[in-house]
Structure formats: structure tokens, C-alpha cells
Design a protein around this motif. Structure first.
Motif, PDB file in Angstrom:
ATOM      1  N   HIS A 186       0.859  -1.185   0.000  1.00 42.29           N
ATOM      2  CA  HIS A 186       0.000   0.000   0.000  1.00 42.29           C
ATOM      3  C   HIS A 186       0.894   1.234   0.000  1.00 42.29           C
ATOM      4  O   HIS A 186       1.664   1.447   0.943  1.00 42.29           O
ATOM      5  N   ASP A 187       0.812   2.017  -1.063  1.00 42.42           N
ATOM      6  CA  ASP A 187       1.634   3.228  -1.206  1.00 42.42           C
ATOM      7  C   ASP A 187       3.111   2.932  -0.980  1.00 42.42           C
ATOM      8  O   ASP A 187       3.820   3.681  -0.281  1.00 42.42           O
ATOM      9  N   GLY A 188       3.571   1.819  -1.541  1.00 38.14           N
ATOM     10  CA  GLY A 188       4.983   1.467  -1.443  1.00 38.14           C
ATOM     11  C   GLY A 188       5.386   0.803  -0.141  1.00 38.14           C
ATOM     12  O   GLY A 188       6.553   0.444   0.036  1.00 38.14           O
ATOM     13  N   ARG A 189       4.443   0.627   0.774  1.00 37.65           N
ATOM     14  CA  ARG A 189       4.751   0.002   2.065  1.00 37.65           C
ATOM     15  C   ARG A 189       4.243  -1.437   2.066  1.00 37.65           C
ATOM     16  O   ARG A 189       3.061  -1.679   1.858  1.00 37.65           O
ATOM     17  N   PRO A 190       5.111  -2.410   2.324  1.00 42.09           N
ATOM     18  CA  PRO A 190       4.653  -3.802   2.385  1.00 42.09           C
ATOM     19  C   PRO A 190       3.963  -4.095   3.727  1.00 42.09           C
ATOM     20  O   PRO A 190       4.408  -3.629   4.781  1.00 42.09           O
ATOM     21  N   ILE A 191       2.899  -4.867   3.654  1.00 39.96           N
ATOM     22  CA  ILE A 191       2.137  -5.258   4.834  1.00 39.96           C
ATOM     23  C   ILE A 191       1.945  -6.764   4.802  1.00 39.96           C
ATOM     24  O   ILE A 191       1.547  -7.320   3.775  1.00 39.96           O
ATOM     25  N   ILE A 192       2.235  -7.422   5.920  1.00 38.56           N
ATOM     26  CA  ILE A 192       2.094  -8.876   6.027  1.00 38.56           C
ATOM     27  C   ILE A 192       1.097  -9.205   7.134  1.00 38.56           C
ATOM     28  O   ILE A 192       1.137  -8.611   8.211  1.00 38.56           O
ATOM     29  N   PHE A 193       0.210 -10.150   6.854  1.00 37.37           N
ATOM     30  CA  PHE A 193      -0.683 -10.702   7.876  1.00 37.37           C
ATOM     31  C   PHE A 193      -0.270 -12.139   8.149  1.00 37.37           C
ATOM     32  O   PHE A 193      -0.075 -12.925   7.209  1.00 37.37           O
ATOM     33  N   LEU A 194      -0.147 -12.483   9.434  1.00 39.93           N
ATOM     34  CA  LEU A 194       0.222 -13.831   9.838  1.00 39.93           C
ATOM     35  C   LEU A 194      -0.880 -14.431  10.701  1.00 39.93           C
ATOM     36  O   LEU A 194      -1.470 -13.744  11.535  1.00 39.93           O
ATOM     37  N   ASN A 195      -1.129 -15.716  10.494  1.00 39.79           N
ATOM     38  CA  ASN A 195      -2.163 -16.411  11.239  1.00 39.79           C
ATOM     39  C   ASN A 195      -1.520 -17.157  12.403  1.00 39.79           C
ATOM     40  O   ASN A 195      -0.769 -18.110  12.199  1.00 39.79           O
ATOM     41  N   THR A 196      -1.790 -16.713  13.627  1.00 36.80           N
ATOM     42  CA  THR A 196      -1.185 -17.354  14.796  1.00 36.80           C
ATOM     43  C   THR A 196      -1.860 -18.677  15.139  1.00 36.80           C
ATOM     44  O   THR A 196      -1.507 -19.321  16.124  1.00 36.80           O
ATOM     45  N   PHE A 197      -2.812 -19.083  14.312  1.00 34.41           N
ATOM     46  CA  PHE A 197      -3.447 -20.392  14.456  1.00 34.41           C
ATOM     47  C   PHE A 197      -2.443 -21.506  14.169  1.00 34.41           C
ATOM     48  O   PHE A 197      -2.584 -22.630  14.634  1.00 34.41           O
ATOM     49  N   LYS A 198      -1.391 -21.175  13.391  1.00 33.04           N
ATOM     50  CA  LYS A 198      -0.384 -22.159  13.012  1.00 33.04           C
ATOM     51  C   LYS A 198       0.728 -22.213  14.046  1.00 33.04           C
ATOM     52  O   LYS A 198       0.840 -21.347  14.918  1.00 33.04           O
ATOM     53  N   SER A 199       1.583 -23.246  13.942  1.00 34.19           N
ATOM     54  CA  SER A 199       2.684 -23.405  14.894  1.00 34.19           C
ATOM     55  C   SER A 199       3.676 -22.252  14.719  1.00 34.19           C
ATOM     56  O   SER A 199       3.747 -21.622  13.656  1.00 34.19           O
ATOM     57  N   PRO A 200       4.473 -21.953  15.765  1.00 34.99           N
ATOM     58  CA  PRO A 200       5.485 -20.893  15.651  1.00 34.99           C
ATOM     59  C   PRO A 200       6.454 -21.119  14.495  1.00 34.99           C
ATOM     60  O   PRO A 200       6.859 -20.171  13.817  1.00 34.99           O
ATOM     61  N   GLU A 201       6.830 -22.384  14.266  1.00 31.32           N
ATOM     62  CA  GLU A 201       7.758 -22.689  13.175  1.00 31.32           C
ATOM     63  C   GLU A 201       7.145 -22.365  11.819  1.00 31.32           C
ATOM     64  O   GLU A 201       7.794 -21.773  10.947  1.00 31.32           O
ATOM     65  N   ARG A 202       5.892 -22.760  11.628  1.00 35.70           N
ATOM     66  CA  ARG A 202       5.235 -22.519  10.346  1.00 35.70           C
ATOM     67  C   ARG A 202       4.933 -21.034  10.159  1.00 35.70           C
ATOM     68  O   ARG A 202       4.937 -20.538   9.030  1.00 35.70           O
ATOM     69  N   GLN A 203       4.676 -20.336  11.254  1.00 33.67           N
ATOM     70  CA  GLN A 203       4.463 -18.898  11.146  1.00 33.67           C
ATOM     71  C   GLN A 203       5.735 -18.205  10.655  1.00 33.67           C
ATOM     72  O   GLN A 203       5.678 -17.280   9.846  1.00 33.67           O
ATOM     73  N   ARG A 204       6.895 -18.654  11.136  1.00 38.37           N
ATOM     74  CA  ARG A 204       8.167 -18.082  10.669  1.00 38.37           C
ATOM     75  C   ARG A 204       8.368 -18.326   9.174  1.00 38.37           C
ATOM     76  O   ARG A 204       8.817 -17.437   8.446  1.00 38.37           O
TER      77      ARG A 204
END
Length: 364
Positions: A186-204
């Protein structure tokens, strides 16, 4: 009584509320005790019909959104063509609609932070010609590691690394496997959404995967084109970014028993499945051993539940921002955000509620 004549009302925000809660026009008509035609008129931005005061109050109560939400003039819109989803066609429209709504709340939150705090990190991308590296995601990942001065050792906190380089990270409150993570600009700024429903390893790994999209596919006009190829490139980038080849090979245990693999996955902070795949890809595991491992992992449920899981990466910069705002403005600092505290808290990893929640004391 009809107070709609002088009442400010955002038809688009009604659509956002509808998408957020996964409602149909019929659902809204039941809530408002009106016809579906009336709801369609409320949603149609080319028609003058708006709900009266009482119906807006009803929407606020039933949908769990502040009254001010429906009067908002915030009108930034995110489209599916902007968002890097995994398996777009397999995601229910209901979940995509909710994800878009949360994306717009994230943008509003970032604008709020920018107005409150100066000198937040800016994203600068990578100073190489991506066209020369797009076909070699592994090399791109190592180039970025070098440019960000990360060395070759395991990354302690993926979210912290992303934040420090101007990539905003939010939590996706949808606890569904179909939408594990996504990213967009958005306007040159990257935005990431992460689902904490997954394990910490998979979130990484998800975080590194989305970083791959941000770096490799920043010039895409429509991210939905050639998605299978882009997903493969982002996976290759993520594996190399989290497990740089040379050190990964040189440090690998000679005896790749299950317990040694679990120990090694702790070192790199990746899932056992990702470790198994990378060992095979780099020639450290035979095809037979790799397949035998996948069967054993499936039998033991390791595709859904990580053995001896690590601690979850947490935001660092976002945590500091909230600390500053709490100190300067108190526990109601979020009030200018018209979508309410609950959503703000959910998308910001529940950092605020964890800080202001009263501590229980045992009375003797």
C-alpha cells in the motif's frame, strides 16, 4: 422516527462490515427487519438511500462495531488483485472478504501510527536488479540477508527483522487453515498478515514466504497471474532465507535420526517438515529416507502439530509503539480508530489488552 436526512453514513463501510462478519444481504435484512431490496439500496453507492439512526444503532450493536464506524470517511480500498494469497481459488469468498476488511483496518492503523510517532522504519527494498534474480530465489534471499547484515546464522525473530526494515506485520484473527498468511503493498509500504493459528515454526516460514513475494514480485500489477510459479519462488526464497545453504549443510548432523532432526530444526527454528524437505533438496537425505520420514511425520501428526515446538516470534517495534502510546495518551489511545478496540487489539497481536489487563491478586 427517521433521522437519516442529516445523518452521515458510509455505504462502503457497511459493505466492509458485511464482508468482515461474513454476512449476506439476507442476513442484513433480518438484522434490520427490512427487505433485501432495501439492503441493496443501502449498499449501492449510486443511490441516496441510507439507514435511519435507529438502524445504524442496530447495526452497531449486532455487528459489534462502533456507531462511528458507519460514519467514517476512511475510504482506502484493497482488491484481491493486490493480495498475495496461497491457493487463491481454494479460499472461500467469505474468508477473502474478511481478509480484505482486515487489510483496510491495518492501513488505517498504520496511518494512525504515522501521525503519532515520527521516524518509523521505511522499506527500501533490495538494491539489485530483481529481473536478474527472479529465476534464482535462493540467491535473492542470500543477497537480501547480506544487504540487511543478517549474516548466515539462524534468524532469532522473523517478525522483528521484518519490522526493522519497514515491513508492517499484523495478526489475522481468522483461525482458518485456508488463509495462513498473505501480503500486499500500500503506497509502497509492504504489509504482512500472519495467522497465529499455526505453529510458531510454520508462522516463521510464512513470514519468510511473504517476504519472498514482497521482494520478488513487487512490480506485479495483478498478483493473481501465474500464482503457482510465484508460490514456488516464494517457498524457495523462504527456505534459503531461513536456512542458508552453506551453513545448513556444514552444520547438519551426520546421523539424521528423528531426534537429531528435531534438535537441528530447533537450531534453525523451522518446522520438521521444512527441515526434512531442505535436507532432501540439498542431497543430505536419500529419496527413500525422505519419503520414509514423510510417512512417519504423517503418522505422528507432525503436519498439524509440531514436535517440541519453539517459542513464537513476537513483534518488537509494534510492542514499543503501543508502549509509547499507552504512556503518552493512556489506555484509550486507540479511540481515533473508528473500528473499535477489539479489532485493533486482535490485529496487533493482543499486545494492548495484555498490557492493560488487570493482574489478579490472591487475598489472604
Amino acid at each position: 422516527m427517521n433521522n437519516s436526512a442529516n445523518l452521515s453514513f458510509s455505504k462502503y463501510r457497511l459493505k466492509v462490515a458485511k464482508d468482515l462478519r461474513g454476512l449476506s444481504n439476507k442476513d442484513l435484512s433480518n438484522i434490520l427487519s427490512c427487505t433485501e431490496v432495501t439492503v441493496s439500496n443501502y449498499l449501492n453507492e449510486n443511490k441516496p438511500f441510507v439507514p435511519d439512526f435507529e438502524r445504524i444503532v442496530l447495526l452497531s450493536e449486532k455487528l459489534g462495531l462502533p456507531f462511528s464506524f458507519f460514519q467514517s470517511n476512511f475510504d482506502t480500498r484493497v482488491s484481491d488483485e493486490q493480495i498475495f494469497y496461497r491457493s487463491f481459488n481454494r479460499i472461500k469468498a467469505q474468508y477473502r472478504n474478511s481478509a480484505r476488511a482486515y487489510s483496510e483496518f491495518a492501513i488505517q492503523t498504520l496511518e494512525f501510527f504515522d501521525n503519532k510517532i515520527s521516524n518509523l522504519p521505511k522499506f527500501k527494498g533490495i538494491n539489485v536488479d530483481i529481473d536478474n534474480l527472479i529465476d534464482d530465489p535462493e540467491k535473492t534471499a542470500l543477497t537480501l540477508r547480506a544487504e540487511w547484515k543478517l549474516g548466515m546464522l539462524p534468524i532469532k525473530n522473523m517478525i522483528g527483522v521484518l519490522e526493522s526494515h519497514g515491513i508492517a506485520d499484523f495478526r489475522l484473527p481468522l483461525e482458518v487453515k485456508e488463509v495462513d498468511a498473505f501480503s500486499f503493498y500500500h503506497d509502497g509500504r509492504p504489509i504482512i498478515f500472519l495467522n497465529t493459528f499455526k505453529s510458531p515454526e510454520r508462522q516463521r516460514f510464512d513470514a519468510a514466504h511473504e517476504l519472498g513475494h514482497i521482494i520478488l514480485h513487487s512490480d506485479d500489477v495483478n498478483v493473481l497471474q501465474n500464482m503457482k510459479e510465484k508460490e514456488n519462488q516464494a517457498d524457495r526464497f523462504a527456505a534459503s532465507f531461513l536456512m542458508p545453504k552453506d551453513l545448513f549443510i556444514s552444520n547438519a548432523p551426520n546421523n539424521l535420526s528423528l531426534q537429531n532432526m528435531i534438535h537441528y530444526k530447533h537450531y534453525w527454528k523451522v518446522s520438521l517438515v521444512a527441515l526434512n524437505y531442505n535436507l532432501h533438496k540439498l542431497g543430505l537425505l536419500s529419496e527413500w529416507k525422505y519419503r520414509a520420514n514423510t510417512i512417519e511425520f504423517s503418522k505422528n501428526g507432525y503436519y498439524n502439530s509440531e514436535p517440541e515446538s519453539i517459542e513464537r516470534d513476537e513483534p518488537i517495534l509494534l510492542n514499543k509503539i503501543i508502549d509509547i502510546l499507552l504512556k503518552k495518551e493512556g489506555r484509550n489511545f486507540h479511540q481515533p480508530l473508528d473500528f473499535g478496540f477489539q479489532i485493533f487489539d486482535e490485529i496487533t497481536f493482543k499486545l494492548t489488552s495484555n498490557k492493560i489487563r488487570p493482574k489478579l491478586r490472591v487475598l489472604t
